[in-house]
Design a protein around this motif. Sequence first.
Motif, PDB file in Angstrom:
ATOM      1  N   HIS A  63     -25.367 -22.917  10.640  1.00 38.55           N
ATOM      2  CA  HIS A  63     -25.335 -23.629  11.899  1.00 38.55           C
ATOM      3  C   HIS A  63     -23.993 -24.484  12.474  1.00 38.55           C
ATOM      4  O   HIS A  63     -23.648 -24.514  13.563  1.00 38.55           O
ATOM      5  CB  HIS A  63     -26.434 -24.803  12.003  1.00 38.55           C
ATOM      6  N   TYR A  64     -23.493 -25.035  11.200  1.00 37.56           N
ATOM      7  CA  TYR A  64     -22.198 -25.794  11.368  1.00 37.56           C
ATOM      8  C   TYR A  64     -20.838 -25.230  10.825  1.00 37.56           C
ATOM      9  O   TYR A  64     -19.857 -25.880  11.077  1.00 37.56           O
ATOM     10  CB  TYR A  64     -22.466 -27.167  10.872  1.00 37.56           C
ATOM     11  N   GLY A  65     -20.990 -24.130  10.331  1.00 34.19           N
ATOM     12  CA  GLY A  65     -19.705 -23.456   9.939  1.00 34.19           C
ATOM     13  C   GLY A  65     -19.043 -24.106   8.915  1.00 34.19           C
ATOM     14  O   GLY A  65     -17.751 -23.905   8.675  1.00 34.19           O
ATOM     15  N   GLN A  66     -19.754 -24.930   7.895  1.00 32.11           N
ATOM     16  CA  GLN A  66     -19.026 -25.207   6.910  1.00 32.11           C
ATOM     17  C   GLN A  66     -18.901 -24.195   5.631  1.00 32.11           C
ATOM     18  O   GLN A  66     -19.567 -24.031   4.824  1.00 32.11           O
ATOM     19  CB  GLN A  66     -19.749 -26.562   6.113  1.00 32.11           C
ATOM     20  N   SER A  67     -17.662 -23.517   5.789  1.00 30.48           N
ATOM     21  CA  SER A  67     -17.620 -22.174   4.944  1.00 30.48           C
ATOM     22  C   SER A  67     -16.212 -22.027   5.117  1.00 30.48           C
ATOM     23  O   SER A  67     -15.279 -22.197   6.148  1.00 30.48           O
ATOM     24  CB  SER A  67     -18.374 -20.950   5.552  1.00 30.48           C
ATOM     25  N   VAL A  68     -15.646 -21.780   3.785  1.00 32.00           N
ATOM     26  CA  VAL A  68     -14.225 -21.175   3.710  1.00 32.00           C
ATOM     27  C   VAL A  68     -14.149 -20.065   2.765  1.00 32.00           C
ATOM     28  O   VAL A  68     -15.061 -19.686   2.141  1.00 32.00           O
ATOM     29  CB  VAL A  68     -13.434 -22.322   2.903  1.00 32.00           C
ATOM     30  N   PHE A  69     -13.038 -19.529   2.817  1.00 30.78           N
ATOM     31  CA  PHE A  69     -12.968 -18.027   1.929  1.00 30.78           C
ATOM     32  C   PHE A  69     -11.650 -17.710   1.745  1.00 30.78           C
ATOM     33  O   PHE A  69     -10.512 -18.371   2.298  1.00 30.78           O
ATOM     34  CB  PHE A  69     -13.582 -16.952   2.680  1.00 30.78           C
ATOM     35  N   GLU A  70     -11.427 -16.828   0.776  1.00 35.91           N
ATOM     36  CA  GLU A  70      -9.899 -16.476   0.620  1.00 35.91           C
ATOM     37  C   GLU A  70      -9.994 -14.816   0.561  1.00 35.91           C
ATOM     38  O   GLU A  70     -11.080 -14.146   0.456  1.00 35.91           O
ATOM     39  CB  GLU A  70      -9.532 -16.791  -0.853  1.00 35.91           C
ATOM     40  N   GLY A  71      -8.731 -14.113   0.412  1.00 33.48           N
ATOM     41  CA  GLY A  71      -8.742 -12.888   0.199  1.00 33.48           C
ATOM     42  C   GLY A  71      -7.645 -12.430  -0.629  1.00 33.48           C
ATOM     43  O   GLY A  71      -6.686 -12.983  -0.510  1.00 33.48           O
ATOM     44  N   MET A  72      -7.971 -11.508  -1.606  1.00 35.68           N
ATOM     45  CA  MET A  72      -6.757 -11.208  -2.817  1.00 35.68           C
ATOM     46  C   MET A  72      -7.153  -9.731  -3.089  1.00 35.68           C
ATOM     47  O   MET A  72      -8.516  -8.928  -2.659  1.00 35.68           O
ATOM     48  CB  MET A  72      -6.568 -12.184  -3.819  1.00 35.68           C
ATOM     49  N   LYS A  73      -6.373  -9.139  -3.913  1.00 31.04           N
ATOM     50  CA  LYS A  73      -6.855  -7.753  -4.410  1.00 31.04           C
ATOM     51  C   LYS A  73      -6.505  -7.651  -6.013  1.00 31.04           C
ATOM     52  O   LYS A  73      -5.804  -8.239  -6.481  1.00 31.04           O
ATOM     53  CB  LYS A  73      -5.767  -6.792  -3.814  1.00 31.04           C
ATOM     54  N   ALA A  74      -7.010  -6.751  -6.550  1.00 31.69           N
ATOM     55  CA  ALA A  74      -6.831  -6.272  -8.077  1.00 31.69           C
ATOM     56  C   ALA A  74      -6.135  -4.606  -7.813  1.00 31.69           C
ATOM     57  O   ALA A  74      -6.806  -3.891  -7.052  1.00 31.69           O
ATOM     58  CB  ALA A  74      -8.115  -6.269  -8.910  1.00 31.69           C
ATOM     59  N   TYR A  75      -5.339  -4.523  -8.533  1.00 30.80           N
ATOM     60  CA  TYR A  75      -4.862  -3.192  -8.541  1.00 30.80           C
ATOM     61  C   TYR A  75      -4.660  -2.392  -9.990  1.00 30.80           C
ATOM     62  O   TYR A  75      -4.427  -3.103 -10.821  1.00 30.80           O
ATOM     63  CB  TYR A  75      -3.281  -3.235  -8.283  1.00 30.80           C
ATOM     64  N   ARG A  76      -5.117  -1.054  -9.685  1.00 25.81           N
ATOM     65  CA  ARG A  76      -4.985  -0.405 -11.199  1.00 25.81           C
ATOM     66  C   ARG A  76      -3.506   0.353 -11.179  1.00 25.81           C
ATOM     67  O   ARG A  76      -3.106   1.101 -10.376  1.00 25.81           O
ATOM     68  CB  ARG A  76      -5.959   0.743 -11.181  1.00 25.81           C
ATOM     69  N   GLN A 340       2.859  -4.878  -7.314  1.00 31.62           N
ATOM     70  CA  GLN A 340       1.514  -4.991  -7.201  1.00 31.62           C
ATOM     71  C   GLN A 340       1.073  -4.157  -7.870  1.00 31.62           C
ATOM     72  O   GLN A 340      -0.073  -4.468  -8.920  1.00 31.62           O
ATOM     73  CB  GLN A 340       0.884  -4.921  -5.826  1.00 31.62           C
ATOM     74  N   TRP A 341       1.319  -2.838  -7.902  1.00 27.91           N
ATOM     75  CA  TRP A 341       0.625  -1.691  -8.686  1.00 27.91           C
ATOM     76  C   TRP A 341       1.488  -1.502  -9.985  1.00 27.91           C
ATOM     77  O   TRP A 341       1.152  -0.483 -10.637  1.00 27.91           O
ATOM     78  CB  TRP A 341       0.534  -0.418  -7.805  1.00 27.91           C
ATOM     79  N   GLY A 342       2.222  -2.177 -10.299  1.00 34.85           N
ATOM     80  CA  GLY A 342       2.994  -2.144 -11.548  1.00 34.85           C
ATOM     81  C   GLY A 342       4.153  -1.017 -11.497  1.00 34.85           C
ATOM     82  O   GLY A 342       4.388  -0.831 -12.911  1.00 34.85           O
ATOM     83  N   LYS A 343       4.511  -0.683 -10.535  1.00 29.31           N
ATOM     84  CA  LYS A 343       5.553   0.380 -10.783  1.00 29.31           C
ATOM     85  C   LYS A 343       6.965  -0.247 -10.681  1.00 29.31           C
ATOM     86  O   LYS A 343       8.000   0.719 -10.881  1.00 29.31           O
ATOM     87  CB  LYS A 343       5.497   1.190  -9.384  1.00 29.31           C
ATOM     88  N   LEU A 344       7.337  -1.397 -10.398  1.00 24.26           N
ATOM     89  CA  LEU A 344       8.324  -1.911 -10.522  1.00 24.26           C
ATOM     90  C   LEU A 344       8.566  -3.220 -11.421  1.00 24.26           C
ATOM     91  O   LEU A 344       7.125  -3.982 -11.335  1.00 24.26           O
ATOM     92  CB  LEU A 344       8.860  -2.535  -8.934  1.00 24.26           C
ATOM     93  N   PRO A 345       9.477  -3.756 -11.935  1.00 22.95           N
ATOM     94  CA  PRO A 345       9.366  -4.794 -12.834  1.00 22.95           C
ATOM     95  C   PRO A 345       9.074  -5.997 -11.862  1.00 22.95           C
ATOM     96  O   PRO A 345       9.707  -6.391 -10.866  1.00 22.95           O
ATOM     97  CB  PRO A 345      10.849  -4.946 -13.480  1.00 22.95           C
ATOM     98  N   ASP A 346       8.231  -6.907 -12.627  1.00 21.00           N
ATOM     99  CA  ASP A 346       7.920  -8.247 -11.777  1.00 21.00           C
ATOM    100  C   ASP A 346       8.929  -9.137 -12.151  1.00 21.00           C
ATOM    101  O   ASP A 346       8.467 -10.040 -13.172  1.00 21.00           O
ATOM    102  CB  ASP A 346       6.387  -8.511 -12.198  1.00 21.00           C
TER     103      ASP A 346
END
Length: 355
Positions: A63-76, A340-346
């Motif tokens: 009813h009052y929109g008290q909600s928060v969220f995030e977005g992220m990913k996991a990579y193989r 992100q996919w581990g193909k380059l040095p972090d």
Amino acid sequence: MQIRVEHTQHPKTKPADETKLGFGRIFTDHMFIMDYTSGEGWHDPRIVPYAPLNLEPSAMCLHYGQSVFEGMKAYRTDDNRILLFRPDKNMARLNVSNERLCIPQIDEQFAVEAIKKLVSVDRDWVPSTPGTSLYIRPFIIGVDPVVGVHPAHHLMFIIICSPVGAYYPEGLNPVKIYVEDGYVRAVKGGMGFAKTAGNYAASLKAQDEAEKQNYTQVLWLDGVERKYIEEVGTMNVFFQIGDEVVTPALQGSILSGVTRMSTIDILKSWGVNVTERRLSIQEVADAAKEGKLKEAFGTGTAAVISPIGHLKWGDTIMEFNDGKIGPLSQRLYDTMTGIQWGKLPDTFGWTVTVE
């Protein structure tokens, strides 16, 4: 706190063709849930089978929109490791959103551990086809069964996961963006800097009208003067004007994107002149007319780097790179996804391994 785990007795059939995953339509076998009760704090963290939530029709979030969220990913990775990308930054931003919406703070380090454990439980759901990943959606909702406007005393912190492909059907092909100068998404002093449901609800009408005109996304202008660029519907935005790469400064109405932050860091490491400042749509149009506007691209978790090939502002049409991705956008995409996919040095220390 210990996270208890209840494994599903009815595992789902995993997608047979990972090239047709789409985005946010398929969900894994499990989800994380933790409850908050005033006087008791956050408690009972658990991983349970993915299932509908049992909410009262009077639950405050509805009813009052008290909600928060995030977005992220996991990579193989190619060697079968699973990596997260800067999850600490996502959980820090979640607490920024929490503060704005009167939601109790979470323990950010514990939340990262909860994400790692959930991804580990559902690790077989992390796709391996190039360009795919496991999208992770943490969110918090107020669930008091009370129709009354006040901060909730009972909340739920939930994390769900979804194997995904490209966010935009165009993939890395440049997208068409429509500049919205009628509707307003957010203003300084509002909730524009928080990742909350209300911001996205406010964007739906303009997004719908843009899609009717065959545009992928909306570029928002400031809500006061209607002339300064803020962000794209689901992305922060960058413009390469001459030898300067410009992105709108964070002034309380723009989401502080993790990909935005990472893009700035990468550009600076390359010695690129990148600035955060106020940028008017008129300046962009003038630069395009003078041949100084080289590239434009959006940044976000879902699309990573999304080149803009066509920008419509009223009767003004701006087109970039003959409808092809520009060299800077391509280099950023290759570098970011390579890490992100581990193909380059972090070399930045951004990735976290899921055991």
